[in-house]
Scaffold this active site. Structure first.
Site, short mmCIF file in Angstrom:
data_model
loop_
_atom_site.label_atom_id
_atom_site.label_comp_id
_atom_site.label_asym_id
_atom_site.label_seq_id
_atom_site.Cartn_x
_atom_site.Cartn_y
_atom_site.Cartn_z
N SER A 69 3.87 -3.58 11.46
CA SER A 69 3.62 -2.94 10.17
C SER A 69 4.70 -3.31 9.16
CB SER A 69 3.58 -1.41 10.34
OG SER A 69 4.89 -0.91 10.56
N SER A 74 6.65 4.48 5.13
CA SER A 74 7.20 4.58 6.48
C SER A 74 6.93 5.96 7.06
CB SER A 74 8.71 4.32 6.46
OG SER A 74 9.28 4.53 7.73
N LYS A 84 12.84 1.68 13.69
CA LYS A 84 13.36 2.25 12.44
C LYS A 84 14.88 2.04 12.41
CE LYS A 84 9.26 4.05 11.49
NZ LYS A 84 8.38 3.48 10.45
N SER A 91 6.72 -1.11 7.60
CA SER A 91 7.62 0.02 7.39
C SER A 91 9.10 -0.36 7.33
CB SER A 91 7.41 1.08 8.48
OG SER A 91 7.89 0.62 9.73
#
Length: 282
Positions: free
Chosen positions: A85, A238, A142, A87
């Site tokens: 993705s 996100s 993350k 994010s």
């Protein structure tokens, strides 16, 4: 149903290793005794093996070292992942294939996930892969924003740690490529998170919290013991700790450190971005 690759490696190692070991202790001595009784001959008169090793044992002996080596490398050294993705843009792009250091925060037994050797603790700014707390079968990536004891706040597109705003240096307007074209026009800034400098993307007109995210809706929040607060570098695109809370220490998989391949079929022309290969992750 999600395929549990670590469990498969452990089971395959036990099966192939067990077959090989059992044969070495029980049947191999009998074959050697039979050959000795035949005067040391290993072939019949027509050239066929006098005593043939079972096919199952032959395969087990061949596959066990390979499977066990993969198990050890993947469990204790490094593991590959693919970014699915946007994010973590602009640090990581959709289609990046990354390497994750599995021993940065200590060694854990595969499948059981029990830490048996503590080698370090996550720091603010680390890019980490972890098991999603709401669905441990899914891996997320993350950046660690808050460590245990930190008080985290986020308002007006600015991150606050222990009451102090985290400095941002404007870098202009971002132009996305491939699967990241949707982020064209976002504001790109350089954020200073302790000793780590990293780029972030912000849409000035978007709300501070993505739709449905309520963790920080009523002000700063303290990070509990053995928990971490994480956010994506693409701040307005996100699904992170602002939405579902903290990442337990036991959910950490490892620290991302390098990009070894990039393949994005949505790119114009060739899908591989050669310039990204070998880049470090900061």
């Amino acid at each position: 149903m999600t395929f549990d690759f670590p469990a498969f490696l452990v089971l395959a190692s036990f099966l192939t290793g067990g077959i090989w070991l059992f044969d070495a202790l029980v049947f191999a001595p009998r074959r050697r005794a039979a050959i000795a009784a035949a005067g040391g001959r290993t072939l019949t008169e027509d050239g066929r093996p006098l005593i043939k090793e079972p096919v199952l044992v032959e395969y087990a002996r061949s596959f066990f070292p390979v499977i066990f080596a993969v198990l050890v490398l993947r469990s204790f050294v490094v593991e590959p992942f693919r970014i699915p993705s946007n994010s973590m843009m602009p640090t990581l792009l959709t289609g990046d294939f990354i390497l994750v250091n599995k021993f940065a925060y200590g060694l854990r037994l595969p499948v059981l996930n029990l830490k048996f050797l503590d080698l370090g603790a996550p720091q603010r700014g680390d890019v980490v892969v972890f098991k999603f707390p709401l669905d441990p079968s899914t891996d997320y990536i993350k950046r660690i924003i808050g460590v245990p004891g930190d008080v985290i706040g986020y308002r007006n597109k600015t991150l606050f740690i222990n009451g102090k705003p985290v400095a941002q240096l404007p870098l202009g307007t971002y132009t996305g490529v491939g699967s990241g074209r949707e982020m064209t026009g976002a504001r790109k800034s350089l954020e200073h998170l302790d000793a780590v400098e990293h780029a972030i993307l912000i849409r000035p007109n978007a709300p501070d919290l993505p739709l449905g995210c309520q963790v920080l809706a009523f002000g700063p929040i303290e990070v509990p013991k053995k928990q971490y607060f994480v956010m994506g570098d693409n701040r307005d695109n996100s699904n992170d700790s602002r939405c579902w809370g903290f990442v337990p220490e036991d959910n950490l998989v490892g620290k991302a450190f390098a990009i070894w391949m990039h393949w994005d079929g949505a790119r114009d022309g060739f899908p591989i971005a050669w310039s990204r290969l070998g880049n470090g992750i900061h």
